[in-house]
Design an enzyme around this catalytic site. Structure first.
Site, mmCIF file in Angstrom:
data_model
loop_
_atom_site.group_PDB
_atom_site.id
_atom_site.type_symbol
_atom_site.label_atom_id
_atom_site.label_comp_id
_atom_site.label_asym_id
_atom_site.label_seq_id
_atom_site.Cartn_x
_atom_site.Cartn_y
_atom_site.Cartn_z
ATOM 1 N N LEU A 243 0.859 -1.182 0.000
ATOM 2 C CA LEU A 243 0.000 0.000 0.000
ATOM 3 C C LEU A 243 0.897 1.234 0.000
ATOM 4 O O LEU A 243 1.885 1.283 0.742
ATOM 5 C CB LEU A 243 -0.900 0.029 1.241
ATOM 6 C CG LEU A 243 -2.291 -0.595 1.163
ATOM 7 C CD1 LEU A 243 -3.034 -0.385 2.475
ATOM 8 C CD2 LEU A 243 -3.105 -0.038 0.012
ATOM 9 N N ASP A 244 0.561 2.213 -0.819
ATOM 10 C CA ASP A 244 1.345 3.440 -0.858
ATOM 11 C C ASP A 244 1.295 4.163 0.487
ATOM 12 O O ASP A 244 0.327 4.003 1.241
ATOM 13 C CB ASP A 244 0.818 4.373 -1.947
ATOM 14 C CG ASP A 244 1.047 3.816 -3.346
ATOM 15 O OD1 ASP A 244 2.036 3.089 -3.535
ATOM 16 O OD2 ASP A 244 0.235 4.116 -4.238
ATOM 17 N N PRO A 245 2.310 4.979 0.794
ATOM 18 C CA PRO A 245 2.321 5.699 2.076
ATOM 19 C C PRO A 245 1.082 6.554 2.312
ATOM 20 O O PRO A 245 0.647 6.714 3.456
ATOM 21 C CB PRO A 245 3.589 6.563 1.981
ATOM 22 C CG PRO A 245 4.482 5.809 1.052
ATOM 23 C CD PRO A 245 3.575 5.164 0.048
#
Length: 235
Positions: free
Chosen positions: A54-56
């Site tokens: 998951l992206d930040p």
């Protein structure tokens, strides 16, 4: 503790699946490293990995495998995913999300729910999608985001992905809340950008939350601070 599933009760080496509700700004690797460090006094050198990045700037369900269950990572990654995406119309960004600054000014007054429903039907099923330039896929042996951040030109080929469901949860212009059910490898950032273009406007991903991975839901997951406190007590 709820949200931890063991092959053999209490044995992280035999295999465990840890469900985590990822906080904003954490990376998936941050979560893996934190769990590994918490378990090191108890388990020594333990294999730990996650089943899907998951992206930040996204939140929600991250599945962490330990011990022998790290061999199941590909299995979990292949499961369908569900997300709730916040898509903002009227501008675009180079990264297709808020990692980079919005730019441009696009018309939005013509976009209503009927327009959106018609547009979204074109994104159901197996579709061709170009991953974002700011992504971890490899282009010419290097990560795409490294070249993008240096301003390098990128030629990323499209690939086929599966979008199973698109449901409008709310549309309060210029912000669309959209539930997405999709297969492995689907970039919700690219979907947001493509929807904006298909609506004769521009759009970017303003927020993202993963709510399900296969049969596991984010409601079953552990908050990071609670999980850390629980693992530290076991040391």
């Amino acid at each position: 503790m709820a949200g931890i599933i063991f092959q053999e009760e209490g044995d992280f080496h035999a295999g465990a699946l840890i469900l985590v509700d990822k906080p904003l700004h954490w990376t998936s690797f941050d979560i893996v490293n934190k769990i590994r460090s918490c378990l090191k006094p108890l388990c020594g050198n333990l294999k730990v990995g996650h089943a899907g990045t998951l992206d930040p700037l996204a939140t929600g369900l991250v599945m962490v495998c330990t011990g022998k269950w790290t061999k199941r990572i590909e299995e979990f990654m292949a499961d369908e995913k569900e997300y709730v995406a916040g898509i903002r119309f009227g501008a675009v960004t180079p990264s297709y999300d808020l990692e980079t600054q919005p730019e441009g000014s696009f018309p939005t007054g013509h976009i209503d729910e009927a327009c959106l429903q018609e547009t979204l039907r074109g994104f159901l099923g197996v579709i061709s999608q170009v991953p974002p330039a700011y992504s971890a896929i490899r282009v010419g042996g290097d990560r795409a985001y490294k070249k993008a951040r240096k301003g390098g030109a990128l030629d990323i080929p499209p690939r086929e992905v599966l979008v199973k469901e698109l449901e409008i949860l709310d549309f309060t212009p210029p912000l669309l809340s959209l539930r997405v059910v999709c297969g492995k490898g689907t970039y919700i950032r690219s979907l947001a950008n493509d929807i904006g273009r298909a609506c004769r406007s521009g759009a970017y991903l303003a927020a993202l939350r993963r709510t399900r991975n296969g049969r596991f839901r984010v409601e079953e997951a552990n908050k990071m601070e609670e999980l850390v406190a629980f693992l530290q007590k076991k040391q």
